[in-house]
Design a protein around this motif. Sequence first.
Motif, PDB file in Angstrom:
ATOM      1  N   GLY B 139     -48.451  -7.142  21.747  1.00  0.00           N
ATOM      2  CA  GLY B 139     -48.832  -7.937  23.314  1.00  0.00           C
ATOM      3  C   GLY B 139     -49.122  -9.302  23.052  1.00  0.00           C
ATOM      4  N   GLN B 140     -49.126  -9.971  21.898  1.00  0.00           N
ATOM      5  CA  GLN B 140     -49.422 -11.409  21.899  1.00  0.00           C
ATOM      6  C   GLN B 140     -48.180 -12.193  22.131  1.00  0.00           C
ATOM      7  N   ALA B 141     -48.287 -13.188  22.579  1.00  0.00           N
ATOM      8  CA  ALA B 141     -47.134 -14.267  22.651  1.00  0.00           C
ATOM      9  C   ALA B 141     -46.521 -14.314  21.427  1.00  0.00           C
ATOM     10  N   ARG B 142     -45.064 -14.388  21.491  1.00  0.00           N
ATOM     11  CA  ARG B 142     -44.189 -14.725  20.068  1.00  0.00           C
ATOM     12  C   ARG B 142     -43.472 -16.061  20.312  1.00  0.00           C
ATOM     13  N   HIS B 143     -43.039 -16.458  19.303  1.00  0.00           N
ATOM     14  CA  HIS B 143     -42.144 -17.576  19.180  1.00  0.00           C
ATOM     15  C   HIS B 143     -40.859 -16.981  18.863  1.00  0.00           C
ATOM     16  N   SER B 144     -39.897 -17.662  19.507  1.00  0.00           N
ATOM     17  CA  SER B 144     -38.534 -17.212  19.317  1.00  0.00           C
ATOM     18  C   SER B 144     -37.364 -18.275  18.847  1.00  0.00           C
ATOM     19  N   GLY B 414     -32.811 -10.874  29.212  1.00  0.00           N
ATOM     20  CA  GLY B 414     -32.922 -11.757  28.097  1.00  0.00           C
ATOM     21  C   GLY B 414     -34.417 -12.395  28.228  1.00  0.00           C
ATOM     22  N   GLN B 415     -34.874 -12.711  29.457  1.00  0.00           N
ATOM     23  CA  GLN B 415     -36.187 -13.070  29.609  1.00  0.00           C
ATOM     24  C   GLN B 415     -37.257 -12.002  29.363  1.00  0.00           C
ATOM     25  N   LYS B 416     -38.219 -12.457  28.528  1.00  0.00           N
ATOM     26  CA  LYS B 416     -39.234 -11.196  28.168  1.00  0.00           C
ATOM     27  C   LYS B 416     -40.720 -11.642  28.890  1.00  0.00           C
ATOM     28  N   ARG B 417     -41.589 -10.808  29.071  1.00  0.00           N
ATOM     29  CA  ARG B 417     -42.828 -11.226  29.553  1.00  0.00           C
ATOM     30  C   ARG B 417     -43.694 -10.682  28.423  1.00  0.00           C
ATOM     31  N   HIS B 418     -43.989 -11.184  27.200  1.00  0.00           N
ATOM     32  CA  HIS B 418     -44.586 -10.628  26.099  1.00  0.00           C
ATOM     33  C   HIS B 418     -46.158  -9.972  26.613  1.00  0.00           C
ATOM     34  N   ASP B 419     -46.671 -10.796  27.225  1.00  0.00           N
ATOM     35  CA  ASP B 419     -48.162 -10.248  27.624  1.00  0.00           C
ATOM     36  C   ASP B 419     -48.420  -9.453  28.821  1.00  0.00           C
TER      37      ASP B 419
END
Lengths: 86, 457
Positions: B139-144, B414-419
């Motif tokens: 659930g933490q933000a990731r880099h891509s 394609g757009q994600k909301r990681h949190d």
Amino acid sequence: MTGAEIKEAVLDILSGIAPDEDLSHLKDEVAFREQLELDSMDFLDIVMELRKRYRVQIPEQDYPALSSMQSTVSYLEPLMKDIAKK
Amino acid sequence: MYDTIIIGAGMSGLAAGIRLAHFEQRVCILERHSTIGGLNSFYRLNGRNFDVGLHALTNYVPPGTKVGPLSRLLRALRIGWDQLPLCQQVGSAIAFPGVRLRFNNDFEFLLSEVHRAFPGEEDGLRRLAAALAPYEEYGQARHSGSARAVLESHVREPLLREMLLCPLAFYGSPREHDPNFDEFSILFRSIFLEGFARPQAGVRELLKLIVRKYKEVGGELRLRCGVRRLIVSGDCVQEVELDDGTRLAARRVLSSAGLRETFQLCEPQPKDLPAPGALSFVEALSVVDREPAELGLGESIVFFNDAPQFEYRRPQDLVDVRSGVICVPNNFQHEKRLADGMVRISCLANYDGWNALAGPDYGVAKDRWYARMVASAERFVPPFRQAVVARDMFTPLTIRRFTGHDQGAVYGCGQKRHDGTTHLRNLFVCGNDQGLVGIVGTLLSGITVATNHLLQR
């Protein structure tokens, strides 16, 4: 609840959260993290289970007090002294 | 007044519901369909059981393992290993022209296969495995970044790069051509380092287990109960309006409908809607009259591609039969034989093309493309069409119907909301568009968002 009863209650919670861990060798004075595979969600679950079972509210800034069995019991003793054992 | 209303009784919604209800929230899951599961579901047709969506559970680890996503998931849901017996794959393959790499749940076996087919490249693959992004705190933000770029830095042989990418893309990349590296890492771990398994009775066993658990902890589930809109006031969802006009109040709403689709439910809608995902699939399901292994189909899952380059894109045509996935559910180490022999083939498909077909043309197209998919697959596994006694076909429109995802986008947009947060204070998203991939990922998504945002308040 006495300190011994609180310890038993925490052990019961731990066995529910991590059923595959052998808790019989758990050392009271050593951090849970060093002895068990627990992550932040597991620690939160300890807090949540205490709230659910005994109505104890633990504010977030006090979470570090739950790092070992010893510190957990001494933190909880004053909070749970008037709570009946289940 | 509910504490939390959850939209969608798929894997992520049910998992979130278990967490919340276990910790004494008043929870209601609203599901538009008459059955649970969403993308991963099951049905009976002419007396036979069919599964859709899930081919296999990824992230397999032996029972009792304490770390990793599957362990995390079972612990969070208070499900014991003994409640979900898993049957490991017998072995899978990646089949490209002239090369076949076999793999199973032991990474060393894949390394030996790479050594056999591409001598010298096994060290690069080992380095790649060591360079994967770790399973982070969920659930933490990731880099891509580009997965292809990282692949190129470790693997010299272009054909091997394409072969490694193929199963990972098919099993969870919402992006065309180049997955981002974080998703690639999760998929690589879940498939090559951990592996495939299956409950004896397939996806229904898993879904029934989690829905039973949800009800045991006091969760409420309403089927045939679609959400028409979320009535927004200020920075909050005020009420949830159902298809029949009923309005429900909840402190918080957790939606597994997809990011774009959730925003579309909001009234007023936010200005910038994420674009719909481009990737959808068709699946051809064939029931055969004997164990598929007797026909020579002895592998669990075969990922095929008929050119040195693997194109993971929305096809121009209705279906791209050049590549696909052949799954034989019978070929897992089951306690007892499955009732039917089954061969499932999935290929990339074009939603708009299928959507434009009028009435009878849709059925004709299903028949035509079923035959083409089987013919294409039979280049990579022995022929089985002579043994087919029943069949079914699902298309991007089926996916659209069961997931509600625009464009039948299997893995969401394609757009994600990681949190899991949104522009509204009490609205959260989980599932595909929260960004954890695979079946275990989607379950974990519900758990993570519920735990991080909905439990602690």
